[in-house]
Design a protein around this motif. Sequence first.
Motif, PDB file in Angstrom:
ATOM      1  N   GLY A  34      -6.354   7.675  -0.688  1.00  0.00           N
ATOM      2  CA  GLY A  34      -7.124   7.532   0.557  1.00  0.00           C
ATOM      3  C   GLY A  34      -7.292   6.078   0.953  1.00  0.00           C
ATOM      4  O   GLY A  34      -7.142   5.717   2.127  1.00  0.00           O
ATOM      5  N   ILE A  35      -7.572   5.227  -0.014  1.00  0.00           N
ATOM      6  CA  ILE A  35      -7.753   3.801   0.288  1.00  0.00           C
ATOM      7  C   ILE A  35      -6.430   3.150   0.685  1.00  0.00           C
ATOM      8  O   ILE A  35      -6.392   2.343   1.615  1.00  0.00           O
ATOM      9  CB  ILE A  35      -8.418   3.066  -0.897  1.00  0.00           C
ATOM     10  N   THR A  36      -5.336   3.480  -0.006  1.00  0.00           N
ATOM     11  CA  THR A  36      -4.054   2.862   0.368  1.00  0.00           C
ATOM     12  C   THR A  36      -3.622   3.313   1.765  1.00  0.00           C
ATOM     13  O   THR A  36      -3.070   2.516   2.529  1.00  0.00           O
ATOM     14  CB  THR A  36      -2.947   3.145  -0.666  1.00  0.00           C
ATOM     15  N   VAL A  37      -3.899   4.567   2.113  1.00  0.00           N
ATOM     16  CA  VAL A  37      -3.597   5.026   3.478  1.00  0.00           C
ATOM     17  C   VAL A  37      -4.490   4.289   4.472  1.00  0.00           C
ATOM     18  O   VAL A  37      -4.035   3.873   5.551  1.00  0.00           O
ATOM     19  CB  VAL A  37      -3.753   6.556   3.594  1.00  0.00           C
ATOM     20  N   TRP A  38      -5.746   4.081   4.125  1.00  0.00           N
ATOM     21  CA  TRP A  38      -6.680   3.338   4.974  1.00  0.00           C
ATOM     22  C   TRP A  38      -6.179   1.899   5.169  1.00  0.00           C
ATOM     23  O   TRP A  38      -6.270   1.344   6.262  1.00  0.00           O
ATOM     24  CB  TRP A  38      -8.054   3.364   4.338  1.00  0.00           C
ATOM     25  N   ALA A  47       0.842  -1.209   0.000  1.00  0.00           N
ATOM     26  CA  ALA A  47       0.000   0.000   0.000  1.00  0.00           C
ATOM     27  C   ALA A  47       0.875   1.257   0.000  1.00  0.00           C
ATOM     28  O   ALA A  47       0.554   2.240  -0.675  1.00  0.00           O
ATOM     29  CB  ALA A  47      -0.944  -0.008   1.199  1.00  0.00           C
ATOM     30  N   GLY A  48       1.977   1.229   0.725  1.00  0.00           N
ATOM     31  CA  GLY A  48       2.893   2.373   0.726  1.00  0.00           C
ATOM     32  C   GLY A  48       3.488   2.614  -0.653  1.00  0.00           C
ATOM     33  O   GLY A  48       3.551   3.755  -1.129  1.00  0.00           O
ATOM     34  N   LEU A  49       3.921   1.550  -1.305  1.00  0.00           N
ATOM     35  CA  LEU A  49       4.480   1.657  -2.657  1.00  0.00           C
ATOM     36  C   LEU A  49       3.448   2.232  -3.625  1.00  0.00           C
ATOM     37  O   LEU A  49       3.743   3.146  -4.398  1.00  0.00           O
ATOM     38  CB  LEU A  49       4.951   0.278  -3.142  1.00  0.00           C
ATOM     39  N   LEU A  50       2.220   1.712  -3.568  1.00  0.00           N
ATOM     40  CA  LEU A  50       1.183   2.178  -4.488  1.00  0.00           C
ATOM     41  C   LEU A  50       0.758   3.611  -4.186  1.00  0.00           C
ATOM     42  O   LEU A  50       0.376   4.351  -5.099  1.00  0.00           O
ATOM     43  CB  LEU A  50      -0.015   1.228  -4.460  1.00  0.00           C
TER      44      LEU A  50
END
Length: 135
Positions: A118-122, A87-90
Amino acid sequence: MLENYSVNVKIKLAGLWTSLMFLYIYGDYFELYTPNKVEYMLNADVILNSPAKLFAASFILALPALMISLSLTLRPKINKLLNIVVAGLLTIVVGLVISTSLTPWYAFYFFYGVLEIGITVWIIVTALKWPKVRL
């Protein structure tokens, strides 16, 4: 009063990755409707103009699809770590992509990018808050 069931963290993560996949697909689909996009692609004047670039893009876009099932099946420790890293990479990749989409025809792309970030941070927050076993 409505009952609010506690959802397993693995199911939450799989659901978030699924939502992310839909946003990626919608963004790429709607991009086909921007002026001259199809002609641009047909003339082979595209950013994915080499086997290495095409593979890199394919790899990056395969990650969320794989994370749906991996989030449901991996053991918690590796699952947590992998969700945070991917998620951090994306988040970084999408941030770089949307930084070039601040034009009227690409406002939708910027919108999707903000939602995707927002979703990757979530996902990262959900993984970081993975519940511990109570003894």
